[in-house]
Enzyme design. Structure first.
Site, PDB file in Angstrom:
ATOM      1  N   ARG A 110       1.717   1.685  -8.387  1.00 15.29           N
ATOM      2  CA  ARG A 110       1.971   0.494  -7.583  1.00 15.29           C
ATOM      3  C   ARG A 110       0.741  -0.404  -7.481  1.00 15.29           C
ATOM      4  O   ARG A 110       0.836  -1.526  -7.001  1.00 15.29           O
ATOM      5  CB  ARG A 110       2.393   0.900  -6.177  1.00 15.29           C
ATOM      6  CG  ARG A 110       3.691   1.681  -6.116  1.00 15.29           C
ATOM      7  CD  ARG A 110       3.781   2.464  -4.828  1.00 15.29           C
ATOM      8  NE  ARG A 110       3.435   1.651  -3.692  1.00 15.29           N
ATOM      9  CZ  ARG A 110       4.262   0.855  -3.048  1.00 15.29           C
ATOM     10  NH1 ARG A 110       5.517   0.802  -3.416  1.00 15.29           N
ATOM     11  NH2 ARG A 110       3.867   0.121  -2.045  1.00 15.29           N
ATOM     12  N   GLU A 128      10.163 -14.963 -22.439  1.00 14.70           N
ATOM     13  CA  GLU A 128       9.187 -13.874 -22.509  1.00 14.70           C
ATOM     14  C   GLU A 128       9.810 -12.486 -22.547  1.00 14.70           C
ATOM     15  O   GLU A 128       9.222 -11.576 -23.103  1.00 14.70           O
ATOM     16  CB  GLU A 128       8.098 -13.994 -21.442  1.00 14.70           C
ATOM     17  CG  GLU A 128       8.518 -13.870 -20.021  1.00 14.70           C
ATOM     18  CD  GLU A 128       7.346 -14.084 -19.048  1.00 14.70           C
ATOM     19  OE1 GLU A 128       6.202 -13.751 -19.369  1.00 14.70           O
ATOM     20  OE2 GLU A 128       7.611 -14.577 -17.943  1.00 14.70           O
ATOM     21  N   TRP A 136      -3.972  -1.801  -0.747  1.00 15.74           N
ATOM     22  CA  TRP A 136      -4.000  -3.049  -1.538  1.00 15.74           C
ATOM     23  C   TRP A 136      -4.478  -4.094  -0.548  1.00 15.74           C
ATOM     24  O   TRP A 136      -3.775  -4.420   0.409  1.00 15.74           O
ATOM     25  CB  TRP A 136      -2.591  -3.327  -2.062  1.00 15.74           C
ATOM     26  CG  TRP A 136      -2.365  -4.687  -2.621  1.00 15.74           C
ATOM     27  CD1 TRP A 136      -1.876  -5.780  -1.962  1.00 15.74           C
ATOM     28  CD2 TRP A 136      -2.566  -5.113  -3.978  1.00 15.74           C
ATOM     29  NE1 TRP A 136      -1.784  -6.844  -2.815  1.00 15.74           N
ATOM     30  CE2 TRP A 136      -2.191  -6.470  -4.059  1.00 15.74           C
ATOM     31  CE3 TRP A 136      -3.029  -4.476  -5.121  1.00 15.74           C
ATOM     32  CZ2 TRP A 136      -2.263  -7.200  -5.236  1.00 15.74           C
ATOM     33  CZ3 TRP A 136      -3.097  -5.214  -6.302  1.00 15.74           C
ATOM     34  CH2 TRP A 136      -2.713  -6.549  -6.352  1.00 15.74           C
ATOM     35  N   LYS A 180      10.893 -17.482 -18.316  1.00 19.90           N
ATOM     36  CA  LYS A 180      11.342 -16.105 -18.041  1.00 19.90           C
ATOM     37  C   LYS A 180      12.234 -15.622 -19.174  1.00 19.90           C
ATOM     38  O   LYS A 180      12.106 -14.497 -19.652  1.00 19.90           O
ATOM     39  CB  LYS A 180      12.129 -16.007 -16.728  1.00 19.90           C
ATOM     40  CG  LYS A 180      11.368 -15.998 -15.443  1.00 19.90           C
ATOM     41  CD  LYS A 180      10.614 -14.740 -15.134  1.00 19.90           C
ATOM     42  CE  LYS A 180       9.221 -14.765 -15.656  1.00 19.90           C
ATOM     43  NZ  LYS A 180       8.211 -15.589 -15.083  1.00 19.90           N
ATOM     44  N   HIS A 240      16.652 -38.732 -25.336  1.00 19.28           N
ATOM     45  CA  HIS A 240      15.604 -39.339 -26.159  1.00 19.28           C
ATOM     46  C   HIS A 240      15.270 -38.489 -27.380  1.00 19.28           C
ATOM     47  O   HIS A 240      14.186 -38.637 -27.952  1.00 19.28           O
ATOM     48  CB  HIS A 240      14.349 -39.587 -25.308  1.00 19.28           C
ATOM     49  CG  HIS A 240      14.577 -40.601 -24.231  1.00 19.28           C
ATOM     50  ND1 HIS A 240      14.723 -41.951 -24.490  1.00 19.28           N
ATOM     51  CD2 HIS A 240      14.752 -40.469 -22.898  1.00 19.28           C
ATOM     52  CE1 HIS A 240      14.948 -42.597 -23.370  1.00 19.28           C
ATOM     53  NE2 HIS A 240      14.975 -41.713 -22.366  1.00 19.28           N
ATOM     54  N   ASN A 271       0.569  -0.068   6.522  1.00 23.19           N
ATOM     55  CA  ASN A 271       0.954  -1.005   5.460  1.00 23.19           C
ATOM     56  C   ASN A 271       1.443  -2.275   6.116  1.00 23.19           C
ATOM     57  O   ASN A 271       2.107  -2.200   7.149  1.00 23.19           O
ATOM     58  CB  ASN A 271       2.137  -0.465   4.645  1.00 23.19           C
ATOM     59  CG  ASN A 271       1.719   0.614   3.683  1.00 23.19           C
ATOM     60  OD1 ASN A 271       0.543   0.907   3.570  1.00 23.19           O
ATOM     61  ND2 ASN A 271       2.690   1.198   3.005  1.00 23.19           N
ATOM     62  N   GLY A 272       1.195  -3.423   5.492  1.00 19.35           N
ATOM     63  CA  GLY A 272       1.723  -4.667   6.053  1.00 19.35           C
ATOM     64  C   GLY A 272       0.652  -5.421   6.805  1.00 19.35           C
ATOM     65  O   GLY A 272      -0.540  -5.204   6.624  1.00 19.35           O
ATOM     66  N   GLU A 327      10.460 -22.784 -15.313  1.00 21.88           N
ATOM     67  CA  GLU A 327      10.212 -21.365 -15.033  1.00 21.88           C
ATOM     68  C   GLU A 327      11.366 -20.501 -15.563  1.00 21.88           C
ATOM     69  O   GLU A 327      11.137 -19.425 -16.125  1.00 21.88           O
ATOM     70  CB  GLU A 327       9.998 -21.161 -13.520  1.00 21.88           C
ATOM     71  CG  GLU A 327       9.826 -19.723 -13.066  1.00 21.88           C
ATOM     72  CD  GLU A 327       8.687 -18.961 -13.749  1.00 21.88           C
ATOM     73  OE1 GLU A 327       7.888 -19.552 -14.476  1.00 21.88           O
ATOM     74  OE2 GLU A 327       8.645 -17.722 -13.557  1.00 21.88           O
ATOM     75  N   LYS A 375      -0.427  -8.554 -18.712  1.00 20.42           N
ATOM     76  CA  LYS A 375      -0.256  -8.945 -17.310  1.00 20.42           C
ATOM     77  C   LYS A 375      -1.329  -9.928 -16.881  1.00 20.42           C
ATOM     78  O   LYS A 375      -1.080 -10.847 -16.117  1.00 20.42           O
ATOM     79  CB  LYS A 375      -0.282  -7.690 -16.420  1.00 20.42           C
ATOM     80  CG  LYS A 375       0.027  -7.962 -14.954  1.00 20.42           C
ATOM     81  CD  LYS A 375       1.465  -8.414 -14.751  1.00 20.42           C
ATOM     82  CE  LYS A 375       1.757  -8.871 -13.352  1.00 20.42           C
ATOM     83  NZ  LYS A 375       2.946  -9.755 -13.296  1.00 20.42           N
ATOM     84  N   CYS A 428       0.840  -1.198   0.000  1.00 25.14           N
ATOM     85  CA  CYS A 428       0.000   0.000   0.000  1.00 25.14           C
ATOM     86  C   CYS A 428       0.874   1.246   0.000  1.00 25.14           C
ATOM     87  O   CYS A 428       2.068   1.177   0.263  1.00 25.14           O
ATOM     88  CB  CYS A 428      -0.878   0.012   1.241  1.00 25.14           C
ATOM     89  SG  CYS A 428      -1.628  -1.560   1.625  1.00 25.14           S
TER      90      CYS A 428
HETATM   91  O1  M6R Z   1      -2.448 -14.037 -13.281  1.00 23.28           O
HETATM   92  P1  M6R Z   1      -2.026 -15.452 -13.533  1.00 23.28           P
HETATM   93  O2  M6R Z   1      -1.047 -15.946 -12.501  1.00 23.28           O
HETATM   94  O3  M6R Z   1      -3.203 -16.380 -13.653  1.00 23.28           O
HETATM   95  O4  M6R Z   1      -1.309 -15.436 -14.925  1.00 23.28           O
HETATM   96  C1  M6R Z   1      -0.917 -16.625 -15.546  1.00 23.28           C
HETATM   97  C2  M6R Z   1       0.044 -16.365 -16.669  1.00 23.28           C
HETATM   98  O5  M6R Z   1      -0.565 -15.617 -17.685  1.00 23.28           O
HETATM   99  C3  M6R Z   1       1.286 -15.624 -16.180  1.00 23.28           C
HETATM  100  O6  M6R Z   1       1.932 -16.338 -15.173  1.00 23.28           O
HETATM  101  C4  M6R Z   1       2.288 -15.404 -17.333  1.00 23.28           C
HETATM  102  O7  M6R Z   1       2.823 -16.631 -17.715  1.00 23.28           O
HETATM  103  C5  M6R Z   1       3.370 -14.403 -16.930  1.00 23.28           C
HETATM  104  N1  M6R Z   1       3.689 -13.582 -18.037  1.00 23.28           N
HETATM  105  C6  M6R Z   1       4.609 -15.060 -16.454  1.00 23.28           C
HETATM  106  O8  M6R Z   1       5.665 -14.209 -16.250  1.00 23.28           O
END
Ligand code: M6R
Length: 607
Positions: free
Chosen positions: A27, A487, A73, A484, A503, A99-100, A480, A602, A2
């Site tokens: 934020r 993307e 938040w 990263k 394989h 906050n917190g 993961e 997002k 927040c």
């Molecule tokens: O909001 P969500 O966690 O459901 O989103 C899922 C994916 O769209 C999200 O994790 C996406 O893969 C991100 N860009 C990962 O960095």
């Protein structure tokens, strides 16, 4: 998390507070409010955007030259007008923004209720106003000090009282707080960007410190009351840099916030002996004992968090657990029984595929538990139980700290379920609790070695393809790490179990092709090293993520990114960090728009 604002000086406080809050909008928040005093305190607050607060204030301007403000938040309680800050005690003499999280929220609330207190919100923050009022005997600073002693947790709180109308008293326990020094006026904020256009001279408040703010300046003390001579910090960042806390991108800032995120996610939920209390997760021991299976469904990074959860639940609970992509599960006609639990993981709580898959559970009479970062999100409203991850607003499209919080949430859940099913005994619970509490420090150590990730990034920045391998939990982390990298750097990469390489994909490993190997799972270490040898034999480059004590890997690896030694079960939390940093630095070297990568949103609210 927040946002906090405060002002004391000769000017009208209302417009200054609202302006500061607007500068913290980036934020994320779900409600906003201010309290301004001219002898009497006036609180004005509204759910939703600051524009709603502005409409409320328009034509009904508060009058007063001292005030505090907040953007919230949600953590305890939905985003509503009542839950928005500031909160007042019943007499209206004391107001608080916070906050917190107050970890002993429930016991404080019960004690206050026993003494007849009535509450006007569901928040933990309101309790602070009640406590300050209860502890006040003519000295606001002392009342705040005693309130801090009664309130466990990681937080920042700011208090104002009509009984001492010339001052604001604030405390920092982990959540950030700064004082801005003006000429005959003083500002207070959670973040520098809120007031950087008004002053460049700041007092940075540290953990376990208190600050008493008046128009003439500020006095910094320890919570115990010892005076601290704090040097003035002159900030010459521009506004953009200030929003990012001095980091070049939000993604890097959020990677560096992860130790604090772990502390927030654990806050008040895990005791030293391993007992877990999860507010919002309502099922009882009888339900847990009868469980036959756990399903996990999610997309993208949340799915990768689910891969870790699947493995933890299998190992710790000895219970069948499956993680399924939500977009697959929703059309897979799955066979789900009533004694099964569906866990849907989503940072945003708005991902269309995850919402659709999660809703399959009730159709089969199964319970659905949401793990999400957003209080009041659609997923949280569909769910029978909700575990909020408390990562705070994540601004970078590439998820890092929200993923971290999803992992921690699943460890907590595993301990809770394991205790009820008898698969987690006292010794194991204590050991895992100890390990989880050590994680923020361990992650700080990994972050301190960012240079290792930069060197690795320089090695792979011109590659055409990168491969990630690992076994078990390391494979989940490899997945993961690979996502990263893809993307934000737009570099082709692929993750696979280390044993799968031979394989088929080995055909693609030729001279200098980089392979990132994650090596934290001791039980399968030698097996993964066999794959490493196969890669080396074909001239591939090995970049490893390995424990500090792993000397064997030096025989094979061109570069090693180190993590401190820890229990294999918890190692994913540390091992992902160098991979996040690696992806970040490759993207930076390639000159990409890291926080807004191409073709990504997002939250993906379409199918
Ligand atoms: O909001 P969500 O966690 O459901 O989103 C899922 C994916 O769209 C999200 O994790 C996406 O893969 C991100 N860009 C990962 O960095």
């Amino acid at each position: 998390m927040c946002g906090i604002m405060g002002y004391v000086g000769p000017q009208q406080a209302g417009p200054i507070l609202v302006d500061g809050l607007k500068r913290l909008e980036y934020r994320g928040y779900d409600s906003a409010g201010i309290a301004v005093s001219n002898g009497d305190i006036r609180v004005q607050k509204a759910e939703g955007k600051i524009a709603n607060l502005e409409s409320l204030i328009e034509g009904d301007q508060p009058n007063g030259t001292i005030g505090i403000g907040h953007t919230r938040w949600a953590t305890h309680g939905a985003p509503t007008d009542a839950n928005a800050h500031p909160h007042a005690d019943p007499s209206g003499e004391f107001v608080v923004v916070h906050n917190g999280i107050i970890e002993n929220f429930q016991s404080i609330r019960d004690e206050l209720a026993d003494r007849g207190a009535e509450f006007s919100s569901e928040t933990d923050s309101e309790l602070l106003a009640h406590l300050v009022a209860q502890e006040y005997d003519g000295d606001l600073v002392e009342a705040v000090r005693r309130t801090v002693a009664l309130s466990e947790g990681a937080y920042a709180m700011v208090v104002m009282s009509k009984l001492e109308p010339e001052k604001i008293v604030a405390v920092r326990k982990i959540s950030p707080l700064v004082v801005g020094l003006g000429d005959g006026e003083t500002y207070l904020a959670s973040d520098i960007p809120a007031i950087l256009h008004r002053t460049r001279d700041f007092l940075i408040i540290e953990d376990d410190e208190m600050v008493i703010v008046t128009a003439e300046g500020a006095t910094v003390e320890t919570i115990g009351g010892d005076r601290i001579e704090r040097e003035v910090t002159h900030i010459d960042w521009d506004a953009g840099q200030a929003e990012k806390g001095g980091y070049e991108h939000f993604m890097l800032k959020e990677i560096h916030e992860q130790p604090d995120v772990i502390t927030e996610t654990l806050g008040g939920r895990l005791s030293e002996d391993g007992t877990v209390r999860l507010e919002g997760v309502e099922f009882d021991d009888a339900y847990i004992e009868a469980l036959d299976r756990v399903w996990i469904t999610a997309c993208g990074t949340a799915y990768h968090a689910g891969l870790i959860g699947q493995e933890i639940f299998r190992r710790v609970l000895r219970l069948p657990a499956n993680v399924e992509y939500a977009h697959e599960l929703r059309y897979a006609n799955p066979i789900i029984g009533p004694c099964e639990l569906m866990i849907a993981i989503s940072q945003s709580g708005e991902t269309a595929d995850t919402l659709a898959a999660a809703r399959i559970a009730p159709d089969h009479g199964a319970r659905m538990l949401a793990i999400t970062n957003v209080v009041g999100s659609t997923l949280s409203r569909y769910a029978d139980d909700v575990l909020y991850t408390r990562a705070g607003p994540e601004i970078s499209v590439a998820s890092t700290k929200a993923y971290m919080a999803m992992l921690i949430g699943q460890y907590l859940l595993a301990l809770r379920l394991g205790a009820a099913r008898g698969t987690v005994d006292e010794e194991l619970a204590q050991a895992v609790s100890h390990g989880l509490h050590q994680l923020p420090g361990a992650i700080e150590e990994v972050l301190g070695r960012e240079q290792e990730a930069i060197s690795a990034a320089e090695e792979i920045v011109d590659a055409e393809d990168v491969y990630f391998i690992g076994r078990g939990l390391d494979y989940a982390i490899a997945m993961e790490g690979s996502l990263k990298l893809k993307e934000i750097s737009y570099l082709h990469s692929e993750a696979m179990p280390a044993g799968e390489l031979k394989h088929g994909t080995l055909a693609l490993i030729t001279k200098d092709v980089p392979v990132i190997v994650v090596l934290t799972q001791r039980a399968v270490y030698d097996k993964t090293i066999s794959a490493v040898q196969e890669i080396k034999a074909r001239g591939g480059r090995i970049i490893a993520v390995a424990y500090d004590t792993d000397t064997e890997i030096e025989k094979y690896a061109d570069t090693v990114m180190r993590i401190p030694d820890m229990d294999d079960l918890l190692a994913p939390v540390a091992a992902v960090v160098p991979l996040q940093l690696l992806a970040y630095h490759v993207a930076r070297l390639r000159g990409h728009d890291i926080d807004q990568p191409r073709n990504l949103a997002k939250s993906v609210t379409v199918e």
